[in-house]
Design a protein around this motif. Structure first.
Motif, PDB file in Angstrom:
ATOM      1  N   LEU A  85      -3.147   6.657   9.021  1.00 62.88           N
ATOM      2  CA  LEU A  85      -2.712   5.963   7.802  1.00 62.88           C
ATOM      3  C   LEU A  85      -1.270   6.342   7.465  1.00 62.88           C
ATOM      4  CD1 LEU A  85      -5.859   6.253   5.485  1.00 62.88           C
ATOM      5  CD2 LEU A  85      -4.974   4.191   6.595  1.00 62.88           C
ATOM      6  N   TYR A  86      -0.952   7.625   7.647  1.00 60.44           N
ATOM      7  CA  TYR A  86       0.423   8.053   7.377  1.00 60.44           C
ATOM      8  C   TYR A  86       1.376   7.472   8.418  1.00 60.44           C
ATOM      9  CZ  TYR A  86       4.479  10.945   6.440  1.00 60.44           C
ATOM     10  OH  TYR A  86       5.751  11.362   6.142  1.00 60.44           O
ATOM     11  N   LEU A  87       0.948   7.399   9.667  1.00 58.35           N
ATOM     12  CA  LEU A  87       1.780   6.793  10.715  1.00 58.35           C
ATOM     13  C   LEU A  87       2.095   5.341  10.384  1.00 58.35           C
ATOM     14  CD1 LEU A  87       3.171   6.706  13.474  1.00 58.35           C
ATOM     15  CD2 LEU A  87       0.920   6.306  14.508  1.00 58.35           C
ATOM     16  N   LEU A  88       1.100   4.580   9.919  1.00 56.80           N
ATOM     17  CA  LEU A  88       1.338   3.182   9.540  1.00 56.80           C
ATOM     18  C   LEU A  88       2.372   3.095   8.421  1.00 56.80           C
ATOM     19  CD1 LEU A  88      -2.262   1.623   9.548  1.00 56.80           C
ATOM     20  CD2 LEU A  88      -0.433   1.268  11.223  1.00 56.80           C
ATOM     21  N   TYR A  89       2.265   3.995   7.487  1.00 51.95           N
ATOM     22  CA  TYR A  89       3.227   4.051   6.380  1.00 51.95           C
ATOM     23  C   TYR A  89       4.653   4.262   6.906  1.00 51.95           C
ATOM     24  CZ  TYR A  89       5.693   6.793   2.712  1.00 51.95           C
ATOM     25  OH  TYR A  89       6.601   7.317   1.836  1.00 51.95           O
ATOM     26  N   THR A  90       4.829   5.210   7.820  1.00 47.81           N
ATOM     27  CA  THR A  90       6.166   5.471   8.362  1.00 47.81           C
ATOM     28  C   THR A  90       6.669   4.297   9.198  1.00 47.81           C
ATOM     29  OG1 THR A  90       5.311   6.624  10.337  1.00 47.81           O
ATOM     30  CG2 THR A  90       5.776   7.964   8.374  1.00 47.81           C
ATOM     31  N   LEU A  91       5.756   3.575   9.852  1.00 43.56           N
ATOM     32  CA  LEU A  91       6.166   2.394  10.619  1.00 43.56           C
ATOM     33  C   LEU A  91       6.662   1.286   9.690  1.00 43.56           C
ATOM     34  CD1 LEU A  91       3.319   2.260  13.300  1.00 43.56           C
ATOM     35  CD2 LEU A  91       5.738   2.785  13.711  1.00 43.56           C
ATOM     36  N   LEU A  92       6.019   1.141   8.539  1.00 44.27           N
ATOM     37  CA  LEU A  92       6.489   0.160   7.558  1.00 44.27           C
ATOM     38  C   LEU A  92       7.851   0.552   6.990  1.00 44.27           C
ATOM     39  CD1 LEU A  92       3.160  -0.643   5.681  1.00 44.27           C
ATOM     40  CD2 LEU A  92       4.466  -2.188   7.141  1.00 44.27           C
ATOM     41  N   VAL A  93       8.068   1.847   6.811  1.00 49.07           N
ATOM     42  CA  VAL A  93       9.390   2.322   6.374  1.00 49.07           C
ATOM     43  C   VAL A  93      10.431   2.007   7.440  1.00 49.07           C
ATOM     44  CG1 VAL A  93      10.761   4.371   5.832  1.00 49.07           C
ATOM     45  CG2 VAL A  93       8.465   4.124   4.884  1.00 49.07           C
ATOM     46  N   ALA A  94      10.090   2.261   8.710  1.00 46.98           N
ATOM     47  CA  ALA A  94      11.020   1.966   9.802  1.00 46.98           C
ATOM     48  C   ALA A  94      11.325   0.478   9.870  1.00 46.98           C
ATOM     49  CB  ALA A  94      10.436   2.453  11.130  1.00 46.98           C
ATOM     50  N   TRP A  95      10.317  -0.358   9.633  1.00 44.05           N
ATOM     51  CA  TRP A  95      10.529  -1.808   9.626  1.00 44.05           C
ATOM     52  C   TRP A  95      11.500  -2.202   8.510  1.00 44.05           C
ATOM     53  CZ3 TRP A  95      10.399  -5.994  12.340  1.00 44.05           C
ATOM     54  CH2 TRP A  95      10.386  -7.243  11.720  1.00 44.05           C
ATOM     55  N   VAL A 116      19.100   4.347   9.852  1.00 42.18           N
ATOM     56  CA  VAL A 116      18.641   5.214  10.940  1.00 42.18           C
ATOM     57  C   VAL A 116      17.629   6.233  10.426  1.00 42.18           C
ATOM     58  CG1 VAL A 116      19.375   6.993  12.583  1.00 42.18           C
ATOM     59  CG2 VAL A 116      20.719   4.900  12.330  1.00 42.18           C
ATOM     60  N   ALA A 117      17.865   6.766   9.231  1.00 36.76           N
ATOM     61  CA  ALA A 117      16.923   7.729   8.637  1.00 36.76           C
ATOM     62  C   ALA A 117      15.536   7.110   8.514  1.00 36.76           C
ATOM     63  CB  ALA A 117      17.433   8.182   7.269  1.00 36.76           C
ATOM     64  N   MET A 118      15.475   5.875   8.043  1.00 39.07           N
ATOM     65  CA  MET A 118      14.188   5.202   7.852  1.00 39.07           C
ATOM     66  C   MET A 118      13.503   4.935   9.193  1.00 39.07           C
ATOM     67  SD  MET A 118      15.462   2.649   4.818  1.00 39.07           S
ATOM     68  CE  MET A 118      13.864   1.995   4.325  1.00 39.07           C
ATOM     69  N   ILE A 119      14.303   4.616  10.209  1.00 39.49           N
ATOM     70  CA  ILE A 119      13.727   4.364  11.540  1.00 39.49           C
ATOM     71  C   ILE A 119      13.237   5.671  12.173  1.00 39.49           C
ATOM     72  CG2 ILE A 119      14.298   3.591  13.883  1.00 39.49           C
ATOM     73  CD1 ILE A 119      16.256   1.581  12.509  1.00 39.49           C
ATOM     74  N   PHE A 120      14.023   6.736  12.032  1.00 43.01           N
ATOM     75  CA  PHE A 120      13.631   8.033  12.585  1.00 43.01           C
ATOM     76  C   PHE A 120      12.347   8.560  11.943  1.00 43.01           C
ATOM     77  CE2 PHE A 120      18.040   9.595  14.173  1.00 43.01           C
ATOM     78  CZ  PHE A 120      17.782   9.066  15.420  1.00 43.01           C
ATOM     79  N   LEU A 121      12.081   8.195  10.685  1.00 45.89           N
ATOM     80  CA  LEU A 121      10.883   8.697  10.012  1.00 45.89           C
ATOM     81  C   LEU A 121       9.618   8.325  10.781  1.00 45.89           C
ATOM     82  CD1 LEU A 121       9.769  10.200   7.534  1.00 45.89           C
ATOM     83  CD2 LEU A 121       9.563   7.970   6.412  1.00 45.89           C
ATOM     84  N   ALA A 122       9.623   7.149  11.408  1.00 44.15           N
ATOM     85  CA  ALA A 122       8.447   6.727  12.185  1.00 44.15           C
ATOM     86  C   ALA A 122       8.207   7.656  13.373  1.00 44.15           C
ATOM     87  CB  ALA A 122       8.624   5.286  12.659  1.00 44.15           C
ATOM     88  N   ILE A 123       9.291   8.206  13.928  1.00 43.23           N
ATOM     89  CA  ILE A 123       9.125   9.170  15.030  1.00 43.23           C
ATOM     90  C   ILE A 123       8.460  10.430  14.496  1.00 43.23           C
ATOM     91  CG2 ILE A 123      10.312  10.493  16.812  1.00 43.23           C
ATOM     92  CD1 ILE A 123      12.515   8.397  16.772  1.00 43.23           C
ATOM     93  N   GLY A 124       8.880  10.863  13.310  1.00 45.16           N
ATOM     94  CA  GLY A 124       8.220  12.002  12.677  1.00 45.16           C
ATOM     95  C   GLY A 124       6.755  11.723  12.398  1.00 45.16           C
ATOM     96  N   GLY A 125       6.465  10.504  11.949  1.00 51.05           N
ATOM     97  CA  GLY A 125       5.070  10.127  11.710  1.00 51.05           C
ATOM     98  C   GLY A 125       4.244  10.141  12.977  1.00 51.05           C
ATOM     99  N   ALA A 126       4.849   9.730  14.094  1.00 51.31           N
ATOM    100  CA  ALA A 126       4.137   9.705  15.377  1.00 51.31           C
ATOM    101  C   ALA A 126       3.813  11.122  15.851  1.00 51.31           C
ATOM    102  CB  ALA A 126       4.976   8.973  16.418  1.00 51.31           C
ATOM    103  N   TRP A 127       4.768  12.051  15.698  1.00 50.17           N
ATOM    104  CA  TRP A 127       4.511  13.434  16.110  1.00 50.17           C
ATOM    105  C   TRP A 127       3.473  14.105  15.197  1.00 50.17           C
ATOM    106  CZ3 TRP A 127       5.872  15.976  20.453  1.00 50.17           C
ATOM    107  CH2 TRP A 127       6.838  15.382  21.264  1.00 50.17           C
TER     108      TRP A 127
END
Length: 535
Positions: A85-95, A116-127
């Motif tokens: 659920l948190y990963l989906l949230y970060t993906l929406l931020v990256a979008w 770039v900060a918003m896109i990088f957040l999804a990488i943090g969510g994935a890890w």
């Protein structure tokens, strides 16, 4: 949206997680970023036009409650679902960050840092998801978790704070420091994965960038003394903690036992969370700087290419009721940027009677770019657009100018200049003119498959020379853009075209192209009257 009330809710959620935390204490440093720093910083970045801001109460609460549950319930079989659920949230931020970027492109470095900060957040969510779900990453669980926290602090919060700083200062030092901050998460990731020496080098780059930013905080005007000292304390704390990172990277590179992970968690992690993140967030939240980006409103050609551009595109959009023999009807339209009394007559005549001239070109691809030029040549030959030869031999470019359907193009008095080498199409450029405020711009479109590259050029007279350039100030329309569907995206390209009279009736022109400020193409033109060459 009441920001102070949201701060209270996020603070309460974090305090609940901290009070009932069932894991190691250092996990709370990532939880603080997830529940407090990140979502509230996003509200400072976004506005009512952004998807994230408009749907915040649908996007954020499920993800943040999931993070809270992960901290207070310990290890359960639902950990992977909650982390997802948190990963989906970060993906929406990256979008959201990607959408911001596509609507603007590379036009404003400080806004690009926020994207770039918003896109990088999804990488943090994935890890973070990989850690909670127990996925095999090739690294130990603690390194997987540390990578997740790195992308929340160093790759999200730091670029956000740097972006805010850039809204108040745009010096050369800032541009260098900001660029290093944006590329270094990737450099560091490669270093951790492949080379300890590269990891050590990336930390040195961070040190240079961070201390440059500390210097800038003493040169930049702030809204209040509170903001000034909190921001300085934030970057200053980072200047101290990055030295711990240097010790750790030094130990990995040289085998010295200078700093271990336990030490990094106790000092580096804690001071980053409190000194850097908390002070920085409060400092910028006191009075978030407004964006300086100016939305461009100039007319854009509505003509798009198919898989092949070439002669067929000109035929499809020809206006049979009009004829043109020139690129510009009257150069006086570009005044007062040019003075027709002092500008050599032959320069004016070339633009107002283009069909009367012959063009001879020497194409010089810069050495570092030649492999890319060779690959692109395979595409451009089929596309019949931007189809420049690889040879630097002087060749003649023949051309013709055709009136275009104004209703289809959407600009005033559009015309196509088709240029060929022998019978092979090299360029199809669609010319027009537009005016913003008191300045006229040459508006040139190069149709591409399903899109168009737009060159907006300022004209500037330099004594008896004429310069056409895509490099203008922040308020200028000048630039090279790509338009696809509803997006107008500024490319990291620069164009400079300088004309001067060689001798009576003949011109020399130097056409220079740069990408990310690096020169990659120079075309030297000799322009002669057709009658003179025949004589």
């Amino acid at each position: 949206m009441n920001f102070k009330l949201l701060m209270f809710y996020h603070s309460a959620l974090f305090l609940i997680s901290m009070a009932f935390n069932s894991g190691p204490w250092h996990f709370l440093m990532l939880t603080a970023a997830q529940l407090f720093f990140v979502p509230l910083a996003l509200l400072l970045v976004t506005n009512k036009e952004n998807f994230f801001y408009r749907h915040y109460f649908f996007i954020a609460p499920p993800a943040l409650l999931a993070v809270c549950l992960l901290q207070i319930t310990g290890s359960t079989k639902w950990d992977g679902v909650l982390a997802f659920l948190y990963l989906l949230y970060t993906l929406l931020v990256a979008w959201t960050g990607l959408q911001r970027f596509l609507h603007r492109g590379f036009s404003d470095l400080e806004e690009f840092a926020l994207d770039v900060a918003m896109i990088f957040l999804a990488i943090g969510g994935a890890w973070f998801f990989a850690y909670e779900a127990g996925l095999e990453t090739g690294f130990s669980p603690i390194i997987t978790w540390l990578t997740g926290i790195h992308f929340h602090y160093s790759a999200f919060l730091l670029p956000v704070f740097v972006g805010f700083l850039g809204r108040s200062t745009k010096t050369r030092v800032y541009k260098i420091a900001c660029t290093l901050i944006l590329i270094n998460p990737v450099v560091l990731a490669f270093g951790i994965t492949f080379s300890r020496w590269l990891e050590f080098f990336s930390v040195l780059l961070y040190i240079f960038a961070i201390y440059s930013l500390i210097y800038l905080t003493f040169k930049t005007p702030f809204f209040s003394s509170w903001q000034k000292w909190l921001v300085r304390l934030s970057f200053g704390s980072l200047g101290i903690t990055i030295l711990f990172s240097l010790l750790y990277a030094y130990g990995n590179a040289f085998g010295a036992n200078s700093a271990n992970i336990g030490f990094m968690l106790q000092f580096h992690g804690f001071f980053n969370a409190v000194g850097f993140a908390l002070c920085g967030f409060i400092g910028w939240a006191v009075h978030p700087p407004s964006p300086n980006a100016i939305k461009k409103g100039f007319p854009v050609s509505g003509i798009r290419g198919r898989q092949t551009v070439g002669q067929q595109l000109v035929t499809d959009y020809t206006d049979p009721t009009k004829t043109y023999a020139c690129l510009v009807d009257d150069m006086a339209a570009y005044g007062p940027a040019i003075n027709l009394k002092t500008l050599p007559f032959v320069i004016r005549d070339f633009y107002e009677n283009t069909d009367r001239y012959r063009l001879f070109a020497e194409v010089q691809w810069h050495a570092w770019f030649k492999p890319f030029a060779g690959i692109f040549r395979l595409l451009s030959r089929h596309m019949q657009q931007l189809n420049l030869p690889l040879s630097n031999k002087q060749i003649e470019m023949t051309g013709s100018i055709t009136a275009l359907d104004q209703a289809a193009d959407g600009r005033t008095h559009p015309r196509a200049w088709l240029r060929k080498i022998d019978e092979e199409v090299v360029f199809v450029a669609l010319y027009s003119i537009h005016q913003t405020k008191d300045r006229a711009y040459m508006n040139v479109a190069l149709p591409l498959p399903g899109s168009s590259m737009i060159g907006i050029l300022e004209l500037e007279q330099q004594d008896e020379k004429l310069l056409l350039t895509s490099c203008g100030d922040a308020a200028s329309d000048a630039g090279i853009y790509l338009t696809v569907s509803r997006y107008l995206f500024k490319l990291p390209l620069g164009e400079r075209f300088l004309l001067e009279e060689m001798h009576s009736g003949c011109l020399r022109a130097i056409h220079e192209m740069r990408i990310f400020s690096l020169p990659f193409l120079t075309i030297n033109y000799v322009i002669e009257p057709k009658d003179e060459s025949k004589g």
